[in-house]
Scaffold this active site. Structure first.
Site, mmCIF file in Angstrom:
data_model
loop_
_atom_site.group_PDB
_atom_site.id
_atom_site.type_symbol
_atom_site.label_atom_id
_atom_site.label_comp_id
_atom_site.label_asym_id
_atom_site.label_seq_id
_atom_site.Cartn_x
_atom_site.Cartn_y
_atom_site.Cartn_z
ATOM 1 N N LEU A 292 2.092 -16.218 5.610
ATOM 2 C CA LEU A 292 1.558 -15.024 6.272
ATOM 3 C C LEU A 292 0.168 -14.761 5.701
ATOM 4 O O LEU A 292 -0.014 -13.974 4.775
ATOM 5 C CB LEU A 292 2.503 -13.840 6.060
ATOM 6 C CG LEU A 292 2.299 -12.653 7.003
ATOM 7 C CD1 LEU A 292 2.307 -13.099 8.461
ATOM 8 C CD2 LEU A 292 3.395 -11.619 6.791
ATOM 9 N N HIS A 293 -0.819 -15.408 6.285
ATOM 10 C CA HIS A 293 -2.153 -15.493 5.693
ATOM 11 C C HIS A 293 -2.894 -14.156 5.656
ATOM 12 O O HIS A 293 -3.195 -13.611 4.590
ATOM 13 C CB HIS A 293 -3.006 -16.493 6.477
ATOM 14 C CG HIS A 293 -2.397 -17.839 6.666
ATOM 15 N ND1 HIS A 293 -2.316 -18.759 5.644
ATOM 16 C CD2 HIS A 293 -1.852 -18.424 7.758
ATOM 17 C CE1 HIS A 293 -1.756 -19.871 6.102
ATOM 18 N NE2 HIS A 293 -1.467 -19.696 7.373
ATOM 19 N N ASP A 294 -3.255 -13.642 6.827
ATOM 20 C CA ASP A 294 -4.236 -12.557 6.906
ATOM 21 C C ASP A 294 -3.800 -11.225 6.299
ATOM 22 O O ASP A 294 -4.649 -10.493 5.770
ATOM 23 C CB ASP A 294 -4.662 -12.354 8.357
ATOM 24 C CG ASP A 294 -5.419 -13.554 8.894
ATOM 25 O OD1 ASP A 294 -6.105 -14.224 8.100
ATOM 26 O OD2 ASP A 294 -5.325 -13.836 10.101
#
Length: 313
Positions: free
Chosen positions: A242-244
């Protein structure tokens, strides 16, 4: 507590959507001056539409949204429908937005807002390719004195690339804009793949969002249910990075993260390594540090923060 003024720059994308929702759920800590949108995960008309959909999902139609750059500064556009689906927000069935994008270009909004700010007071939250900020720095270099911090999701050093063997997507799409940002002298905090790949959307964590029983919780669970399938197949993991949302979580709970101030440069001269994030982790180059690179996260604390905050929307 006075909320921190921020501009969010984004290219939704399921993980961008969750990051936007987290920011919209934190009005006491974050004052969203506006959202600028860039082409990235999908073309600009879709990233704009997706941003409007997420603002309405959160019940925040008053947030100003501006369309920015439709292509990188110097290279051909690259998108990621294979990850995010044709719309960029495949998964839930979100209604078409009623709110409309504001008139004017996102780069102009960014420049005008920064130049009107008092001292270095505005934080830029960069969730996609860095084209809008790269262009803003070209248009008005004096904005450097108005930026409190740039917090960005992008790059990789030990995890290396997820688009090419050397480059991560956000930097790969517009390496020349990224070079402008890292060479500008602004304070930078970087959330590379090395940390975001430690924030996995396991089935248990997704189930917690669905268990909220709200339109936001259901939509997030559906978004992540679609988003997971690509990275699970690619990496063999339970869930996807879950990058951002790590960008927004850093502003709310920096204690969840650890990193090191180092020198970072962006490769723009070689096609083989174009967009590589050259991170001098061990200080061997003798170059001065220009960024705080994050490489550790308390993933349980991160998902606790997400679940608690999204429950308020």
């Amino acid at each position: 507590m006075t909320p921190r003024p921020i501009i969010i720059d984004t290219d939704p994308g399921q993980d961008d959507a969750v990051a936007l929702l987290l920011a919209l759920a934190a009005p006491e800590e974050l004052e969203i001056l506006g959202i600028t949108v860039v082409a990235g995960n999908v073309p600009l008309p879709l990233t704009v539409r997706n941003t409007l959909k997420i603002c309405e999902l959160a019940g925040k139609p008053e947030i100003p949204v501006y369309a920015g750059c439709a292509r990188p500064m110097m290279r051909r556009s690259v998108t990621a429908e294979q990850v995010h689906g044709k719309t960029g927000l495949d998964g839930p069935d979100l209604p078409e937005p009623v709110m409309r994008v504001r008139p004017g270009h996102g780069v102009d909004f960014m420049v005008d807002t920064l130049m009107a700010a008092h001292d270095a007071s505005v934080t830029l939250c960069m969730l996609g390719p860095l084209t809008n900020l790269g262009m803003a720095l070209v248009k008005e270099p004096a904005i450097v004195t108005k930026i409190r911090e740039v917090v960005l999701m992008g790059g990789a050093w030990m995890e290396v690339g997820n688009v090419t063997p050397a480059s991560e997507f956000n930097i790969h799409v517009d390496p020349h804009a990224a070079h402008n940002v890292f060479a500008s002298g602004v304070p930078i905090t970087v959330m590379p793949l090395d940390v975001t790949h430690k924030a996995l959307t396991t089935r248990e964590r997704v189930a917690r969002f669905r268990a909220l029983g709200t339109p936001v919780g259901t939509a997030v669970a559906d978004l992540l249910g679609f988003f997971e399938r690509f990275d699970e197949a690619k990496y063999g993991t339970d869930g996807a990075p879950l990058h951002d949302p790590c960008v927004i979580a850093w502003l709310l709970r920096p204690d969840l993260f650890q990193g090191r101030r180092v020198a970072v440069e962006i490769e723009t001269g070689s096609e083989r390594t174009m967009g590589m994030t050259v991170v001098d982790w061990w200080g061997v180059s003798g170059q001065p540090a220009n960024a705080l690179v994050i490489n550790q996260i308390d993933s349980d604390g991160f998902f606790d923060l997400l679940t608690t905050r999204l429950a308020s929307l």
